[in-house]
Write a protein that holds these residues in place. Structure first.
Motif, mmCIF file in Angstrom:
data_model
loop_
_atom_site.group_PDB
_atom_site.id
_atom_site.type_symbol
_atom_site.label_atom_id
_atom_site.label_comp_id
_atom_site.label_asym_id
_atom_site.label_seq_id
_atom_site.Cartn_x
_atom_site.Cartn_y
_atom_site.Cartn_z
ATOM 1 N N THR A 67 0.973 -1.233 -0.014
ATOM 2 C CA THR A 67 -0.082 -0.050 0.113
ATOM 3 C C THR A 67 0.830 1.038 0.038
ATOM 4 O O THR A 67 0.550 2.230 -0.669
ATOM 5 C CB THR A 67 -0.846 0.088 1.416
ATOM 6 O OG1 THR A 67 -1.666 -1.096 1.364
ATOM 7 C CG2 THR A 67 -1.916 1.215 1.340
ATOM 8 N N ILE A 68 1.714 1.360 1.065
ATOM 9 C CA ILE A 68 2.815 2.606 1.108
ATOM 10 C C ILE A 68 3.444 2.655 -0.067
ATOM 11 O O ILE A 68 3.717 3.998 -0.795
ATOM 12 C CB ILE A 68 3.624 2.589 2.133
ATOM 13 C CG1 ILE A 68 2.823 2.326 3.538
ATOM 14 C CG2 ILE A 68 4.648 3.434 2.329
ATOM 15 C CD1 ILE A 68 3.514 2.027 4.762
ATOM 16 N N GLU A 69 4.128 1.706 -0.718
ATOM 17 C CA GLU A 69 4.680 1.744 -2.035
ATOM 18 C C GLU A 69 3.900 2.272 -2.976
ATOM 19 O O GLU A 69 4.216 3.028 -4.235
ATOM 20 C CB GLU A 69 5.388 0.353 -2.475
ATOM 21 C CG GLU A 69 6.344 0.553 -3.719
ATOM 22 C CD GLU A 69 7.013 -0.750 -4.157
ATOM 23 O OE1 GLU A 69 7.633 -0.898 -5.088
ATOM 24 O OE2 GLU A 69 6.733 -1.847 -3.447
ATOM 25 N N PHE A 70 2.773 1.777 -3.240
ATOM 26 C CA PHE A 70 1.660 2.322 -4.341
ATOM 27 C C PHE A 70 1.641 3.802 -4.294
ATOM 28 O O PHE A 70 1.493 4.647 -5.264
ATOM 29 C CB PHE A 70 0.451 1.617 -4.171
ATOM 30 C CG PHE A 70 -0.637 2.186 -5.100
ATOM 31 C CD1 PHE A 70 -0.592 1.816 -6.442
ATOM 32 C CD2 PHE A 70 -1.506 3.073 -4.562
ATOM 33 C CE1 PHE A 70 -1.694 2.185 -7.127
ATOM 34 C CE2 PHE A 70 -2.653 3.208 -5.412
ATOM 35 C CZ PHE A 70 -2.583 3.029 -6.840
ATOM 36 N N PHE A 71 1.333 4.376 -3.037
ATOM 37 C CA PHE A 71 0.944 5.750 -2.770
ATOM 38 C C PHE A 71 2.186 6.411 -2.971
ATOM 39 O O PHE A 71 2.248 7.653 -3.462
ATOM 40 C CB PHE A 71 0.307 6.031 -1.400
ATOM 41 C CG PHE A 71 -0.932 5.415 -1.465
ATOM 42 C CD1 PHE A 71 -2.003 6.032 -2.184
ATOM 43 C CD2 PHE A 71 -1.474 4.610 -0.342
ATOM 44 C CE1 PHE A 71 -3.357 5.559 -2.140
ATOM 45 C CE2 PHE A 71 -2.828 3.985 -0.475
ATOM 46 C CZ PHE A 71 -3.736 4.590 -1.242
ATOM 47 N N ALA A 72 3.450 6.155 -2.583
ATOM 48 C CA ALA A 72 4.561 6.585 -2.843
ATOM 49 C C ALA A 72 4.985 6.885 -4.284
ATOM 50 O O ALA A 72 5.753 7.648 -4.557
ATOM 51 C CB ALA A 72 5.766 5.726 -2.168
ATOM 52 N N ASN A 73 4.611 5.932 -4.998
ATOM 53 C CA ASN A 73 4.980 6.129 -6.445
ATOM 54 C C ASN A 73 3.895 7.128 -7.310
ATOM 55 O O ASN A 73 4.287 7.372 -8.279
ATOM 56 C CB ASN A 73 4.786 4.618 -7.249
ATOM 57 C CG ASN A 73 5.959 4.011 -6.797
ATOM 58 O OD1 ASN A 73 7.260 4.267 -6.271
ATOM 59 N ND2 ASN A 73 5.845 2.359 -6.720
ATOM 60 N N ILE A 74 3.166 7.539 -6.711
ATOM 61 C CA ILE A 74 2.016 8.452 -7.182
ATOM 62 C C ILE A 74 2.727 9.850 -6.809
ATOM 63 O O ILE A 74 2.480 10.531 -5.934
ATOM 64 C CB ILE A 74 0.648 8.405 -6.728
ATOM 65 C CG1 ILE A 74 -0.020 7.003 -6.834
ATOM 66 C CG2 ILE A 74 -0.217 9.183 -7.270
ATOM 67 C CD1 ILE A 74 -1.440 6.836 -6.496
ATOM 68 N N LYS A 75 3.267 10.612 -7.962
ATOM 69 C CA LYS A 75 3.917 11.701 -7.854
ATOM 70 C C LYS A 75 3.427 12.466 -8.774
ATOM 71 O O LYS A 75 3.176 12.298 -10.090
ATOM 72 C CB LYS A 75 5.482 11.654 -7.923
ATOM 73 C CG LYS A 75 6.112 10.791 -6.801
ATOM 74 C CD LYS A 75 7.613 10.786 -7.003
ATOM 75 C CE LYS A 75 8.291 9.582 -5.791
ATOM 76 N NZ LYS A 75 9.683 9.671 -6.150
ATOM 77 N N VAL A 76 3.309 13.953 -8.534
ATOM 78 C CA VAL A 76 2.762 15.093 -9.226
ATOM 79 C C VAL A 76 4.011 16.013 -9.373
ATOM 80 O O VAL A 76 4.619 16.385 -8.104
ATOM 81 C CB VAL A 76 1.666 15.594 -8.838
ATOM 82 C CG1 VAL A 76 1.089 16.689 -9.952
ATOM 83 C CG2 VAL A 76 0.450 14.583 -8.804
ATOM 84 N N GLU A 77 4.426 16.465 -10.162
ATOM 85 C CA GLU A 77 5.181 17.581 -10.576
ATOM 86 C C GLU A 77 4.932 18.877 -9.825
ATOM 87 O O GLU A 77 3.928 19.283 -9.866
ATOM 88 C CB GLU A 77 5.666 17.792 -12.138
ATOM 89 C CG GLU A 77 6.765 18.762 -12.429
ATOM 90 C CD GLU A 77 7.002 18.816 -13.909
ATOM 91 O OE1 GLU A 77 7.826 19.598 -14.057
ATOM 92 O OE2 GLU A 77 6.107 18.305 -14.731
#
Length: 248
Positions: free
Chosen positions: A127-137
């Motif tokens: 779960t944490i890895e999924f949300f950590a990979n969601i990045k916005v410039e």
């Protein structure tokens, strides 16, 4: 009939005594855990090693420490808590019921620990890895430590409670409140309820809900299997009880 009967006043006095012991033990273990909370935090941060945390208000970090200590104290003191519950309900049970309830209490502790361990080792990192990979410039993540503690607490508690399902089904089957055919007949309704419960227990995101719903469905099928086995054993016991009377 059970000869160990209490009056209402004695029953309430016994309940007050057991609750007082449980409260004192929880406060004691939580206080000890607070002294070693730094070690617990190191383990808590392992699933989120790629993230950086801040605290947004002066008391937030301290309150997070208190929350961690309280949760750890509850877990460590759980054997004593269950033992006090057992001492309270034991006088009102028949001999066969005592055996069933004692096994259920031990099984409940085992399944709860299994659920929280599964969540910590497998679900949280995913779960944490999924949300950590969601990045916005141009948007930097700023995650407060308090919100992180709340997030993992809800995940661990949810999985701990959900893993109690086989034990609960086994207990209800032994007391003839449910049966395997009933569970199979209502499978579609249960599947709907599983996703509703997953949405309530987990944080408001689809990933966490799906990760909880999946194990819940597997545990439900496992619970049907347990109920079926216990149901067959109960039928065999009833048949054996009838044999002497029929021969007479």
């Amino acid at each position: 009939m059970n000869e160990n009967k209490f009056t209402l006043t004695e029953h309430l006095a016994e309940l007050r005594k057991r609750l007082f012991i449980i409260l004192i033990v929880i406060i004691g273990t939580s206080s000890i855990c607070f002294l070693y909370v730094d070690r617990a935090i190191q383990d808590i941060l392992k699933p989120a090693s790629q993230l950086e945390f801040v605290y947004l208000s002066p008391p937030e970090l301290f309150l997070s420490y208190v929350k961690i200590s309280l949760v750890a104290g509850l877990i460590i003191s759980s054997p004593i808590t269950f033992y006090q519950i057992w001492l309270f309900i034991k006088p009102g049970l028949e001999k066969s019921e005592k055996r069933i309830m004692l096994i259920s209490l031990f099984a409940g502790v085992f399944f709860f620990i299994a659920g929280t361990t599964f969540a910590y080792k497998i679900i949280l990192p995913i779960t944490i890895e999924f949300f950590a990979n969601i990045k916005v410039e141009d948007i930097e993540p700023m995650i407060s430590f308090g919100s992180y503690i709340g997030f993992i607490s809800s995940i661990l508690l949810s999985f701990g409670l959900v893993f109690e399902m086989p034990m609960l089904v086994a207990l209800l089957t032994r007391f003839k409140l449910i049966s395997a055919p009933t569970l199979r007949k209502n499978r579609k309704i249960v599947i709907l309820l599983v996703f509703i419960v997953a949405a309530i227990l987990t944080p408001p995101d689809v990933i966490s809900q799906m990760l909880l719903a999946g194990p819940m469905l597997l545990l439900f099928e496992f619970s049907i299997l347990i109920s079926s086995i216990l149901g067959k054993e109960k039928k065999e016991e009833n048949i054996l009880k009838r044999i002497p009377s029929s021969s007479n």
